[in-house]
Design a protein around this motif. Structure first.
Motif, PDB file in Angstrom:
ATOM      1  N   ALA A 183       0.815  -1.215   0.000  1.00  0.00           N
ATOM      2  CA  ALA A 183       0.000   0.000   0.000  1.00  0.00           C
ATOM      3  C   ALA A 183       0.849   1.266   0.000  1.00  0.00           C
ATOM      4  O   ALA A 183       0.665   2.159  -0.842  1.00  0.00           O
ATOM      5  N   TYR A 184       1.778   1.369   0.939  1.00  0.00           N
ATOM      6  CA  TYR A 184       2.524   2.621   1.052  1.00  0.00           C
ATOM      7  C   TYR A 184       3.575   2.780  -0.042  1.00  0.00           C
ATOM      8  O   TYR A 184       3.984   3.911  -0.339  1.00  0.00           O
ATOM      9  N   SER A 185       3.999   1.696  -0.671  1.00  0.00           N
ATOM     10  CA  SER A 185       4.865   1.854  -1.841  1.00  0.00           C
ATOM     11  C   SER A 185       4.067   2.451  -2.997  1.00  0.00           C
ATOM     12  O   SER A 185       4.562   3.333  -3.714  1.00  0.00           O
ATOM     13  N   ASP A 186       2.812   1.990  -3.187  1.00  0.00           N
ATOM     14  CA  ASP A 186       1.953   2.620  -4.200  1.00  0.00           C
ATOM     15  C   ASP A 186       1.775   4.105  -3.911  1.00  0.00           C
ATOM     16  O   ASP A 186       1.844   4.945  -4.818  1.00  0.00           O
ATOM     17  N   GLU A 187       1.531   4.437  -2.658  1.00  0.00           N
ATOM     18  CA  GLU A 187       1.296   5.828  -2.281  1.00  0.00           C
ATOM     19  C   GLU A 187       2.535   6.697  -2.493  1.00  0.00           C
ATOM     20  O   GLU A 187       2.445   7.830  -2.983  1.00  0.00           O
ATOM     21  N   ALA A 188       3.704   6.165  -2.136  1.00  0.00           N
ATOM     22  CA  ALA A 188       4.941   6.935  -2.298  1.00  0.00           C
ATOM     23  C   ALA A 188       5.260   7.156  -3.777  1.00  0.00           C
ATOM     24  O   ALA A 188       5.682   8.246  -4.178  1.00  0.00           O
ATOM     25  N   LEU A 189       5.061   6.135  -4.599  1.00  0.00           N
ATOM     26  CA  LEU A 189       5.336   6.278  -6.029  1.00  0.00           C
ATOM     27  C   LEU A 189       4.370   7.264  -6.673  1.00  0.00           C
ATOM     28  O   LEU A 189       4.748   8.034  -7.554  1.00  0.00           O
ATOM     29  N   TRP A 190       3.112   7.260  -6.223  1.00  0.00           N
ATOM     30  CA  TRP A 190       2.154   8.247  -6.724  1.00  0.00           C
ATOM     31  C   TRP A 190       2.576   9.659  -6.305  1.00  0.00           C
ATOM     32  O   TRP A 190       2.547  10.592  -7.114  1.00  0.00           O
ATOM     33  N   ALA A 191       2.970   9.818  -5.054  1.00  0.00           N
ATOM     34  CA  ALA A 191       3.385  11.133  -4.565  1.00  0.00           C
ATOM     35  C   ALA A 191       4.609  11.644  -5.315  1.00  0.00           C
ATOM     36  O   ALA A 191       4.738  12.841  -5.578  1.00  0.00           O
ATOM     37  N   VAL A 216       9.345   9.171   2.989  1.00  0.00           N
ATOM     38  CA  VAL A 216       9.346   9.681   4.359  1.00  0.00           C
ATOM     39  C   VAL A 216       8.035  10.403   4.665  1.00  0.00           C
ATOM     40  O   VAL A 216       7.434  10.212   5.733  1.00  0.00           O
ATOM     41  N   GLY A 217       7.570  11.225   3.733  1.00  0.00           N
ATOM     42  CA  GLY A 217       6.347  11.986   3.965  1.00  0.00           C
ATOM     43  C   GLY A 217       5.118  11.117   4.099  1.00  0.00           C
ATOM     44  O   GLY A 217       4.277  11.333   4.988  1.00  0.00           O
ATOM     45  N   VAL A 218       4.988  10.115   3.227  1.00  0.00           N
ATOM     46  CA  VAL A 218       3.830   9.220   3.283  1.00  0.00           C
ATOM     47  C   VAL A 218       3.816   8.440   4.590  1.00  0.00           C
ATOM     48  O   VAL A 218       2.778   8.331   5.260  1.00  0.00           O
ATOM     49  N   LEU A 219       4.965   7.898   4.980  1.00  0.00           N
ATOM     50  CA  LEU A 219       5.015   7.100   6.201  1.00  0.00           C
ATOM     51  C   LEU A 219       4.807   7.957   7.447  1.00  0.00           C
ATOM     52  O   LEU A 219       4.075   7.556   8.370  1.00  0.00           O
ATOM     53  N   ARG A 220       5.425   9.109   7.488  1.00  0.00           N
ATOM     54  CA  ARG A 220       5.239   9.990   8.658  1.00  0.00           C
ATOM     55  C   ARG A 220       3.801  10.477   8.745  1.00  0.00           C
ATOM     56  O   ARG A 220       3.229  10.558   9.843  1.00  0.00           O
ATOM     57  N   GLY A 221       3.207  10.803   7.613  1.00  0.00           N
ATOM     58  CA  GLY A 221       1.828  11.247   7.619  1.00  0.00           C
ATOM     59  C   GLY A 221       0.880  10.170   8.105  1.00  0.00           C
ATOM     60  O   GLY A 221      -0.029  10.426   8.906  1.00  0.00           O
ATOM     61  N   LEU A 240      -8.655   5.377   4.865  1.00  0.00           N
ATOM     62  CA  LEU A 240      -9.066   6.761   4.652  1.00  0.00           C
ATOM     63  C   LEU A 240      -7.940   7.614   4.071  1.00  0.00           C
ATOM     64  O   LEU A 240      -8.191   8.578   3.354  1.00  0.00           O
ATOM     65  N   GLY A 241      -6.698   7.257   4.378  1.00  0.00           N
ATOM     66  CA  GLY A 241      -5.584   8.097   3.962  1.00  0.00           C
ATOM     67  C   GLY A 241      -4.975   7.740   2.628  1.00  0.00           C
ATOM     68  O   GLY A 241      -4.012   8.383   2.199  1.00  0.00           O
ATOM     69  N   LEU A 242      -5.511   6.740   1.929  1.00  0.00           N
ATOM     70  CA  LEU A 242      -4.900   6.282   0.685  1.00  0.00           C
ATOM     71  C   LEU A 242      -5.423   7.066  -0.519  1.00  0.00           C
ATOM     72  O   LEU A 242      -6.615   7.350  -0.625  1.00  0.00           O
ATOM     73  N   ASN A 243      -4.520   7.400  -1.434  1.00  0.00           N
ATOM     74  CA  ASN A 243      -4.880   8.158  -2.630  1.00  0.00           C
ATOM     75  C   ASN A 243      -5.090   7.283  -3.854  1.00  0.00           C
ATOM     76  O   ASN A 243      -5.969   7.561  -4.677  1.00  0.00           O
ATOM     77  N   VAL A 244      -4.274   6.242  -4.012  1.00  0.00           N
ATOM     78  CA  VAL A 244      -4.412   5.364  -5.177  1.00  0.00           C
ATOM     79  C   VAL A 244      -4.547   3.894  -4.780  1.00  0.00           C
ATOM     80  O   VAL A 244      -5.278   3.146  -5.430  1.00  0.00           O
ATOM     81  N   HIS A 245      -3.861   3.459  -3.768  1.00  0.00           N
ATOM     82  CA  HIS A 245      -3.907   2.040  -3.420  1.00  0.00           C
ATOM     83  C   HIS A 245      -5.319   1.626  -3.010  1.00  0.00           C
ATOM     84  O   HIS A 245      -5.960   2.281  -2.183  1.00  0.00           O
ATOM     85  N   GLY A 246      -5.789   0.548  -3.623  1.00  0.00           N
ATOM     86  CA  GLY A 246      -7.128   0.060  -3.327  1.00  0.00           C
ATOM     87  C   GLY A 246      -8.241   0.913  -3.911  1.00  0.00           C
ATOM     88  O   GLY A 246      -9.403   0.735  -3.553  1.00  0.00           O
ATOM     89  N   ARG A 247      -7.913   1.825  -4.840  1.00  0.00           N
ATOM     90  CA  ARG A 247      -8.915   2.745  -5.388  1.00  0.00           C
ATOM     91  C   ARG A 247      -9.066   2.578  -6.902  1.00  0.00           C
ATOM     92  O   ARG A 247      -9.358   3.524  -7.627  1.00  0.00           O
ATOM     93  N   THR A 248      -8.890   1.366  -7.393  1.00  0.00           N
ATOM     94  CA  THR A 248      -9.031   1.100  -8.822  1.00  0.00           C
ATOM     95  C   THR A 248     -10.395   1.570  -9.333  1.00  0.00           C
ATOM     96  O   THR A 248     -11.433   1.276  -8.740  1.00  0.00           O
ATOM     97  N   GLY A 249     -10.381   2.304 -10.449  1.00  0.00           N
ATOM     98  CA  GLY A 249     -11.618   2.779 -11.060  1.00  0.00           C
ATOM     99  C   GLY A 249     -12.103   4.112 -10.547  1.00  0.00           C
ATOM    100  O   GLY A 249     -13.010   4.715 -11.142  1.00  0.00           O
ATOM    101  N   LEU A 250     -11.500   4.604  -9.472  1.00  0.00           N
ATOM    102  CA  LEU A 250     -11.896   5.896  -8.916  1.00  0.00           C
ATOM    103  C   LEU A 250     -11.005   7.003  -9.486  1.00  0.00           C
ATOM    104  O   LEU A 250      -9.910   6.732  -9.983  1.00  0.00           O
TER     105      LEU A 250
END
Length: 292
Positions: A183-191, A216-221, A240-250
């Motif tokens: 999850a957080y690798s997806d989020e960091a790569l998106w960021a 660092v920012g994604v994990l600290r946040g 609630l805090g995820l932007n892309v992970h688990g949000r396919t189609g959104l």
């Protein structure tokens, strides 16, 4: 799967909820989760919880026995494991059955916690050791991304050493970076606006900097958002805090493009084509095989 922020929050929760409590009994329910036999789990009876720490995604409950011996109850929650705190545990011993219960710890005041694991892939692991270094998974861990040693230069060196390995795999390789999962690798790569399939050694200096700030920012946040929450609330907070992970189609919250997915045999990754791959959809290997 619980990752670094959730495990850190669990540790903080237990340091408050269970500090100084004394073990009345330990009840292994699923023998498959027990990865050590010496010392025996019965050695925890009468031991007091001293503190709770974290190594990557490993949760470490440090006890002191009646004679002062250090005992570390270490668990890796794997993909479907969780810790459930209870102010009042059942008085009767736990029995093996179809429930997800794997191991129960009961303190002398009646409180305690259960380690549970859903699903059929039983990967939850529990170790009782005198030194965390005795756990092979901990001994192999790479750098902690929230440690002061995780500098820009340290990440740059790690990426360069990884050569043509895909950046997604490097971020989730626990021997390289400890605690980052799917999850957080997806989020960091998106960021950082990076494709998950980019070769790690091919990033420019500005891209390495962006990735360092993103990890660092994604994990600290996420860790800050989870701070102070009870164990039962951590999973919901993560979603609630995820932007892309688990949000396919959104829609992507940054550009509005549709979040896409690449599926593998036992997992998937999510990304935004506009933000991360110059608008090009990545090949979904599983779908490609079905269409042949």
């Amino acid at each position: 799967m619980p990752e670094l922020p959730e495990v850190e929050a669990l540790a903080a929760f237990l340091r408050t909820a269970a500090a100084d409590r004394v073990v009345a009994r330990v009840e292994p329910v699923a023998v498959s989760v027990l990865k050590t036999f010496d010392p025996p789990y019965s050695a925890l009876t009468g031991a007091a919880l001293v503190t709770v720490g974290r190594y990557g995604k490993f949760l470490d409950l440090v006890f002191a026995s009646a004679d002062g011996e250090r005992l570390d109850l270490i668990t890796h929650l794997a993909r479907a494991g969780w810790l459930r705190w209870k102010e009042r545990q059942p008085a009767t011993p736990a029995r093996p059955g179809r429930s997800p219960l794997a191991l129960r710890v009961v303190f002398t005041d009646g409180s305690g916690f259960d380690l549970t694991e859903a699903g059929t892939q039983k990967r939850l692991a529990v170790h009782l050791v005198r030194d965390p270094g005795e756990v092979a998974g901990i001994a192999r861990l790479g750098i902690d991304p929230l440690a002061g040693s995780f500098t820009l230069d340290a990440l740059a060196a790690l990426l360069a050493e990884s050569g043509r390995a895909q950046i997604k795999g490097v971020l989730t390789d626990q021997t390289k970076i400890a605690g980052v999962g799917n999850a957080y690798s997806d989020e960091a790569l998106w960021a950082a606006r990076l494709s998950p399939f980019r070769p790690a050694g091919g990033l420019t200096a500005s891209e390495v900097r962006a990735l360092h700030e993103a990890v660092v920012g994604v994990l600290r946040g996420a860790a800050e958002a989870a701070r102070g929450l009870a164990a039962r609330d951590l999973k919901a907070e993560k979603k609630l805090g995820l932007n892309v992970h688990g949000r396919t189609g959104l829609p992507c919250p940054r550009c509005g493009d549709t979040v896409r997915e690449v599926s593998f045999s036992d997992r998937s990754l999510q990304y935004c084509p506009t933000c991360q791959t110059d608008g090009r959809p990545l090949a979904d290997r599983r779908l490609s095989r079905l269409l042949k």
